[in-house]
Design a protein around this motif. Structure first.
Motif, PDB file in Angstrom:
ATOM      1  N   GLY A 271     -13.693  46.421   9.302  1.00  0.00           N
ATOM      2  CA  GLY A 271     -14.972  45.714   9.403  1.00  0.00           C
ATOM      3  C   GLY A 271     -14.971  44.339   8.759  1.00  0.00           C
ATOM      4  N   TRP A 272     -13.812  43.767   8.572  1.00  0.00           N
ATOM      5  CA  TRP A 272     -13.728  42.429   8.002  1.00  0.00           C
ATOM      6  C   TRP A 272     -14.179  41.403   9.041  1.00  0.00           C
ATOM      7  CZ3 TRP A 272      -9.022  41.057   4.488  1.00  0.00           C
ATOM      8  CH2 TRP A 272      -8.830  42.077   3.537  1.00  0.00           C
ATOM      9  N   ILE A 273     -14.407  40.203   8.560  1.00  0.00           N
ATOM     10  CA  ILE A 273     -14.625  39.091   9.477  1.00  0.00           C
ATOM     11  C   ILE A 273     -13.270  38.406   9.676  1.00  0.00           C
ATOM     12  CG2 ILE A 273     -15.632  36.795   9.669  1.00  0.00           C
ATOM     13  CD1 ILE A 273     -18.123  37.976   8.326  1.00  0.00           C
ATOM     14  N   VAL A 274     -12.871  38.231  10.931  1.00  0.00           N
ATOM     15  CA  VAL A 274     -11.550  37.650  11.196  1.00  0.00           C
ATOM     16  C   VAL A 274     -11.700  36.289  11.869  1.00  0.00           C
ATOM     17  CG1 VAL A 274      -9.339  37.972  12.339  1.00  0.00           C
ATOM     18  CG2 VAL A 274     -10.559  39.938  11.444  1.00  0.00           C
TER      19      VAL A 274
ATOM     20  N   VAL B  14     -12.986  38.800   4.295  1.00  0.00           N
ATOM     21  CA  VAL B  14     -12.697  37.868   5.386  1.00  0.00           C
ATOM     22  C   VAL B  14     -11.191  37.636   5.499  1.00  0.00           C
ATOM     23  CG1 VAL B  14     -13.153  35.585   6.317  1.00  0.00           C
ATOM     24  CG2 VAL B  14     -14.880  36.712   4.936  1.00  0.00           C
ATOM     25  N   LEU B  15     -10.708  37.614   6.717  1.00  0.00           N
ATOM     26  CA  LEU B  15      -9.317  37.208   6.963  1.00  0.00           C
ATOM     27  C   LEU B  15      -9.333  35.903   7.742  1.00  0.00           C
ATOM     28  CD1 LEU B  15      -6.242  37.536   7.282  1.00  0.00           C
ATOM     29  CD2 LEU B  15      -6.637  39.115   9.127  1.00  0.00           C
ATOM     30  N   PHE B  16      -8.724  34.900   7.173  1.00  0.00           N
ATOM     31  CA  PHE B  16      -8.644  33.590   7.840  1.00  0.00           C
ATOM     32  C   PHE B  16      -7.164  33.256   7.970  1.00  0.00           C
ATOM     33  CE2 PHE B  16     -10.780  29.100   7.879  1.00  0.00           C
ATOM     34  CZ  PHE B  16     -10.132  28.815   9.073  1.00  0.00           C
ATOM     35  N   ALA B  17      -6.692  33.110   9.209  1.00  0.00           N
ATOM     36  CA  ALA B  17      -5.260  32.878   9.412  1.00  0.00           C
ATOM     37  C   ALA B  17      -5.029  31.647  10.275  1.00  0.00           C
ATOM     38  CB  ALA B  17      -4.629  34.085  10.075  1.00  0.00           C
ATOM     39  N   VAL B  18      -3.946  30.966   9.986  1.00  0.00           N
ATOM     40  CA  VAL B  18      -3.530  29.814  10.796  1.00  0.00           C
ATOM     41  C   VAL B  18      -2.079  30.014  11.196  1.00  0.00           C
ATOM     42  CG1 VAL B  18      -3.116  27.344  10.825  1.00  0.00           C
ATOM     43  CG2 VAL B  18      -5.121  28.222   9.681  1.00  0.00           C
TER      44      VAL B  18
ATOM     45  N   VAL C 183      -6.293  34.883   2.989  1.00  0.00           N
ATOM     46  CA  VAL C 183      -6.120  33.588   3.651  1.00  0.00           C
ATOM     47  C   VAL C 183      -4.636  33.411   3.890  1.00  0.00           C
ATOM     48  CG1 VAL C 183      -6.421  31.113   3.458  1.00  0.00           C
ATOM     49  CG2 VAL C 183      -8.119  32.636   2.498  1.00  0.00           C
ATOM     50  N   MET C 184      -4.270  33.139   5.114  1.00  0.00           N
ATOM     51  CA  MET C 184      -2.844  33.174   5.417  1.00  0.00           C
ATOM     52  C   MET C 184      -2.429  32.049   6.354  1.00  0.00           C
ATOM     53  SD  MET C 184      -1.142  36.702   6.030  1.00  0.00           S
ATOM     54  CE  MET C 184       0.465  36.917   6.602  1.00  0.00           C
TER      55      MET C 184
END
Lengths: 121, 443, 332
Positions: B185-188, B291-295, B342-343
């Motif tokens: 249920g994270w925000i991606v 939250v998962l924020f990936a680049v 954060v990745m």
């Protein structure tokens, strides 16, 4: 169609290359113009906002003395001046012969074609 | 270059305003994907003839590609193969992140998450999904290491730059982490290819308020097509903590965040502000999930862009809003209220990399006489560097057994010797291991 | 298992059987070319062999007849005939009892008294600790039994000879793949052709099972159609070998200013080559909106399903070949 600087350009054209269609604008000037208005490299006219098209038009109008008709006229005037002062270069232009000391035995087709007093471009 | 339209197909300029109202678009792709502009000559406009010859080439143009068709073919991602043997692979479930025995085993991506991952553009064409019945992957020990910290109650944001050779499984590991995040249920939030933001293929604008350059259409597309779609439930449950004015509209406190994101995000001019507001909400709202924020291709955020400012100077990548927001997260200046991940994923092979970035990855400082970009080095300070290593024997065995069961590898038994041979020839890179099973066999 | 090393030491020529000569009579028994050769019949009288003659004589005289079945060894003759001993060649004289070799057949003594390799099977420190009289007598080289598996000092066993053709790097890929790769190569860019080839084979794995057309002759040795996507090389080979023509048509000068269409049989490689050319041409004409690999993979599937233009070309060639088979001149 976009109407810019008295010219109709198809919407689907890429801005940077379409600008190079104007006499006096090459890749470098076109790139600088785009940079000035924050237009990216692959932008097409469809993607430009109204404001940007207006600005582009304004920029080109500002450049009017150095592009298109004015530039062509300047070129003609320069040649005419050379002819009027009776210089060698002016004479060569009038004779449709090479101006800068090339040999004339062969290969002067381009000179025949372009070198004239009322040169268009 | 797109095929030039026949002159007769375009309406007379006299019939339309001189400056056309531009079409507002969500992305650089939509013009291309929208198909060719409809010919309006048929609508009764007077047919014009230019010159003596009629343009009779219209018929022969039939075989050419329509606008955007080639891109469609090029970017199509196939995730299944009907010829491959369907297997009973256990699905990837969120509880696996805490079971150490799961490492080195094969798990399939659940159908539900596959759709979301597709929307996030997390799958790549270069990955060999088309050879297998359904997308599955081997759980790597690095994934377990990160996954085990995902459930911690400590609201710490893990900030990682993931480095590794091409084909070492970085993106696939990110897929696994995203799957877990979606399941929990994270925000991606995902930027699937950083290159799109620096090579001058999408529009850019200066935002005087923040002093940063923005990518209006890209950000808008990212908000409405990816973030709002994938995280619809999570964002709908969150309500605004403050009243905010985004673009022309004002959103009162208590409005669902999803409404703000999807409606304000549609406006190009307000898109970057909306993203900034979204991140600040995720920082301030105590209700927010992790939250998962990936680049992906993070190294592209460290090289000079091809964008130019009005003075014709090259714009530094960190002067753009999206990379700088991500860097703030990496440095820990910006946080998520309940933590998260954060990745930045960066390739070590055939990728343009800046010297300063190289030094940062090696944990070295820039020397006093070096010309390396100090801004890059400073911009990343505080991020943890993780290296994606090659597979070990157990992981390789799982992968090889998977290839054998699917029918790619024609052996009865995956033996010790075979595993060692494949590991040696592939340097442990899973992409190469699969390749060695697919490549033409010796006669 | 390879033969013992002592045998390998012999040169292969020694083991080869001597060519059997035909009787001299059959070579040139006549001088006239036009006359038919006269084959020696059963009844032709021949003078008997020297030994047979001697045996017949011995029968009358009652003395010991020579062994006709197996012949008498030279050594035996020398043993019983002292006259022959005197005039025997030097080589044979050496083997006579009482004669001495001019050289030693004993192995030279190493630091431990033996070849290092021969200490195997004995306790360590054998050469120093054990008294001299316990040493076994060294074997002559010829009788040494070399261990058949891994030679001493080597890490791996000797390869089985002759080496298989695939052991060479040049024959890395199946011949059909190699040939196809070379034919899609342009401007000598082999690496590019290979990547296209790899892509074709990968795409064939994802293609549906070909629906065979009963009117199309797929080669009888082909594996079942359902198994083809799983084995792309077999897929490729089946398609190519099925559509490959048996003959090519050449135009030959005939009398009266005509030219005859004469079928000529093709070898395997040439047949495949023709088929590949047709397949590539058909794929190019398709104008599908795809890359080269995708187009070729589709064409290969089309060949299997009988939809390809290559089949028309094959039938055309075969038809012309059938019509022109009377033109084939066979030189007798």
């Amino acid at each position: 169609m976009v109407f810019i600087f008295n010219t109709n350009i198809p919407d689907s054209r890429i801005v940077k290359t379409a600008l190079q269609g104007f006499y006096g604008i090459g890749p470098n000037i076109a790139h600088r113009l785009c940079a000035k208005l924050s237009i990216h490299d692959t932008a097409r006219f469809t993607q430009l906002s109204t404001a940007k098209v207006t600005n582009l038009n304004a920029e080109l109008t500002k450049m009017a003395p150095v592009i298109e008709m004015d530039l062509r006229r300047k070129l003609q005037d320069d040649i005419k001046r050379l002819r009027d002062i009776g210089s060698y270069r002016g004479r060569r232009h009038a004779q449709s012969l090479p101006v800068r000391g090339q040999r004339t035995r062969s290969q002067i087709q381009n000179a025949r074609k372009f070198n004239r007093v009322d040169r268009y471009a | 270059m797109p095929p030039r339209l026949p002159l007769t197909a375009v309406s007379s300029p006299l019939l339309r305003p001189i400056l056309p109202v531009p079409r507002r678009l969500f992305s650089i792709t939509s013009t291309l994907l929208a198909g060719p502009p409809k010919a309006k000559a048929a609508e009764g406009a007077k047919k014009q003839s230019y010159g003596k010859k009629k343009n009779t080439k219209d018929e022969s143009r039939k075989g050419a590609y329509a606008i955007g068709e080639r891109r469609g073919i090029r970017t199509r991602i196939v995730l299944s193969n009907t010829n491959a043997q369907p297997l009973d692979t256990p699905p990837l479930t969120p509880d696996l992140s805490n079971i150490t025995e799961a490492a080195g085993n094969l798990f399939a991506f659940p159908e539900e998450e596959v759709d979301k991952l597709r929307t996030l553009r997390a799958f790549f064409r270069t990955q060999d999904w088309r050879l297998f019945a359904r997308p599955s992957s081997v759980l790597r020990r690095q994934a377990m290491e990160i996954g085990s910290t995902m459930d911690s109650f400590d609201p710490v944001t893990r900030r990682i730059i993931l480095d590794g050779y091409k084909g070492s499984g970085k993106s696939v590991m990110l897929l696994q982490l995203m799957t877990w995040a979606l399941q929990k249920g994270w925000i991606v939030i995902n930027i699937p290819n950083a290159q799109e933001l620096v090579i001058g293929h999408t529009d850019y604008e200066f935002d005087p308020a923040s002093g940063k350059w923005t990518h209006p259409s890209y950000t808008s597309h990212m908000l409405t097509q990816r973030i709002a779609k994938v995280n619809a439930t999570a964002l709908a449950n969150l309500s605004l903590t403050t009243t905010v004015k985004l673009g022309r509209n004002e959103y009162a406190a208590g409005t669902p965040l999803l409404t703000a994101v999807s409606s304000a995000g549609r406006d190009f001019a307000a898109a970057t502000d909306t993203l900034r507001f979204l991140l600040s909400e995720l920082q301030n709202n105590p209700e927010t999930p992790k939250v998962l924020f990936a680049v992906e291709n993070f190294n592209l955020f460290q090289i000079p862009t091809v964008y130019r400012d009005p003075d014709f100077k090259i714009i530094h990548p960190h002067d753009f809003a999206l990379p700088s927001l991500f860097n703030e997260l990496l440095r820990g200046e910006r946080k998520f209220h309940n933590g998260g991940l954060v990745m930045g994923v960066t390739s070590r092979t055939i990728a343009p990399r800046a010297e300063a970035f190289e030094l940062f990855l090696r944990g070295e400082e820039i020397g006093p006489y070096s010309k390396a970009d100090r801004r890059i080095h400073e911009g990343l300070r505080g991020a943890e560097v993780m290296e994606m290593s090659g597979m070990d024997g157990e992981e390789a065995a799982s992968l090889l057994e998977y290839c054998r069961d699917t029918g790619l590898l024609k052996v009865d038994e995956v033996e010790e010797g075979l595993i060692r041979e494949k590991l040696l020839l592939s340097s442990g890179l899973p992409k190469e291991i699969v390749k060695s099973c697919v490549r033409i066999a010796r006669c | 298992m390879p033969p013992p090393r002592s045998l390998l030491l012999l040169r292969s020529q020694c083991l080869r059987p001597a060519p059997i000569r035909a009787p001299l009579l059959s070579l040139r028994p006549f001088s006239d070319k036009s006359a038919p050769p006269q084959r020696p019949s059963e009844n032709t009288p021949y003078p008997p062999h020297v030994s047979e003659e001697a045996a017949a004589t011995a029968k009358f005289t009652g003395s010991t007849p020579p062994e006709i079945d197996q012949g008498t060894p030279v050594e035996e003759v020398l043993k019983r005939d002292p006259e022959a001993q005197k005039s025997a060649p030097q080589v044979l004289k050496k083997d006579l009892p009482g004669s001495k070799r001019s050289y030693s057949t004993m192995p030279p003594k190493g630091p431990g008294g033996y070849y290092e390799g021969q200490n195997e099977g004995y306790p360590e420190g054998y050469s120093e600790g054990y008294p001299e009289e316990h040493h076994m007598e060294a074997n002559p080289v010829d009788n040494v039994e070399v261990h058949a598996g891994i030679p001493h000092g080597a890490k791996y066993p000797l390869p089985d000879l002759p080496l298989p053709p695939t052991a060479r790097l040049k024959k890395r890929y199946p011949p059909i793949v190699e040939q196809f790769t070379n034919m899609i190569m342009k401007e000598g860019k082999k690496a590019r052709a290979q990547s296209v080839m790899n892509e074709i084979l990968a795409l064939l794995r994802t293609k549906p099972v070909p629906q065979l057309n009963p009117l199309i002759p797929i080669i009888p040795s082909a594996p079942p159609a359902a198994s083809l996507p799983g084995d792309p090389v077999a897929f490729l080979q089946t398609a190519i070998d099925s559509v490959a023509p048996l003959v090519k048509i050449i135009s030959q000068k005939a009398s009266g200013g005509f030219r005859d269409q004469v079928p000529m049989p093709l070898g395997l490689r040439a047949r495949r080559r023709t088929a590949i050319v047709w397949i590539i041409q058909a794929a190019d004409k398709r104008k599908a909106k795809q890359g080269l690999a995708e187009r070729l993979a589709d064409e290969i599937l089309a060949v299997m399903e009988g939809r390809s233009k290559a089949w028309d070309q094959r039938m055309q060639v075969h038809r012309t070949g059938t019509a022109g088979r009377a033109n084939v001149k066979v030189r007798m």
